[in-house]
Design an enzyme around this catalytic site. Structure first.
Site, PDB file in Angstrom:
ATOM      1  N   THR A  46       0.699  -1.104   0.068  1.00  0.00           N
ATOM      2  CA  THR A  46      -0.040  -0.019   0.142  1.00  0.00           C
ATOM      3  C   THR A  46       0.930   1.179  -0.065  1.00  0.00           C
ATOM      4  O   THR A  46       2.049   1.075   0.350  1.00  0.00           O
ATOM      5  CB  THR A  46      -0.988  -0.110   1.323  1.00  0.00           C
ATOM      6  OG1 THR A  46      -0.203  -0.149   2.290  1.00  0.00           O
ATOM      7  CG2 THR A  46      -1.864  -1.348   1.242  1.00  0.00           C
ATOM      8  N   THR A  48       1.648   4.589   1.375  1.00  0.00           N
ATOM      9  CA  THR A  48       2.595   4.924   2.710  1.00  0.00           C
ATOM     10  C   THR A  48       3.384   3.901   3.139  1.00  0.00           C
ATOM     11  O   THR A  48       4.418   4.120   3.524  1.00  0.00           O
ATOM     12  CB  THR A  48       1.621   5.386   3.809  1.00  0.00           C
ATOM     13  OG1 THR A  48       0.810   6.503   3.257  1.00  0.00           O
ATOM     14  CG2 THR A  48       2.354   6.019   5.088  1.00  0.00           C
ATOM     15  N   CYS A  49       2.682   2.629   3.483  1.00  0.00           N
ATOM     16  CA  CYS A  49       3.480   1.420   3.785  1.00  0.00           C
ATOM     17  C   CYS A  49       4.764   1.005   2.906  1.00  0.00           C
ATOM     18  O   CYS A  49       5.786   0.836   3.635  1.00  0.00           O
ATOM     19  CB  CYS A  49       2.512   0.359   3.855  1.00  0.00           C
ATOM     20  SG  CYS A  49       1.028   0.596   4.996  1.00  0.00           S
ATOM     21  N   SER A  50       4.690   1.248   1.736  1.00  0.00           N
ATOM     22  CA  SER A  50       5.659   0.850   0.961  1.00  0.00           C
ATOM     23  C   SER A  50       6.446   2.047   0.787  1.00  0.00           C
ATOM     24  O   SER A  50       7.658   1.751   0.365  1.00  0.00           O
ATOM     25  CB  SER A  50       5.160   0.305  -0.537  1.00  0.00           C
ATOM     26  OG  SER A  50       4.293  -0.916  -0.510  1.00  0.00           O
TER      27      SER A  50
END
Length: 159
Positions: A46, A48-50
């Site tokens: 996703t 922000t996560c990545s």
């Protein structure tokens, strides 16, 4: 009620990809006799996560180790195959990419995020915590939609 500073992690399991395939890890034994930074996020691959969350812990892994951290765990409500592929895509070979596929461990800590309205189901809140011998000694829980206090940079500044 969610887990708090001073609480022991609940009994539970998560999965990681081992050399022979998926492995089930018992929380109690994994966190025993070590200092662990565990951070969690809503989903693998996703935005922000990545783009920010995992890369920060990859970049600052050595600095965390210098502060006495034995392990860094990335936990997400995804299956073990997704977490393994995401770890490879993120060059996160030093991180423990932990899959909580059914959200059981996340739910037992009270750190779930219901994204059913967006068709994502139950996921994990975004947070980071410092766990010393199974006890939560610091907890950085993000407000919904935020990414500040669970970043590697912030965690590092607090150690």
């Amino acid at each position: 009620m969610s887990i708090q500073i001073g609480d022991r992690l609940p009994a539970g399991q998560f999965q990681v990809m081992g050399k022979e395939g998926p492995q089930t890890i018992e929380v109690e034994s994994f966190f025993s006799d070590k200092k662990v930074v565990m951070f969690a996020l809503p989903g693998a691959f996703t935005p922000t996560c990545s783009a920010s969350h995992v890369p920060g812990f990859v970049v600052h892994f050595d600095a965390l180790k210098e502060k006495g951290v034995d392990e860094v765990v990335c936990l997400s409500v995804n299956d073990v195959f997704v977490m393994h592929a995401w770890g490879e895509a993120q060059n996160a070979e030093h991180l423990v990419m932990a899959a909580d596929g059914m959200a059981e461990f996340t739910l037992s800590m009270g750190l779930e995020l219901d994204l059913s309205a967006a068709k994502f189901g139950v996921r994990s809140c975004r947070y980071a915590m410092l766990v010393d011998n199974g006890i939560v000694t610091q907890l950085w829980l993000e407000a919904p939609g935020e990414f500040k206090v669970s970043s590697a940079e912030y965690v590092l500044s607090q150690l």
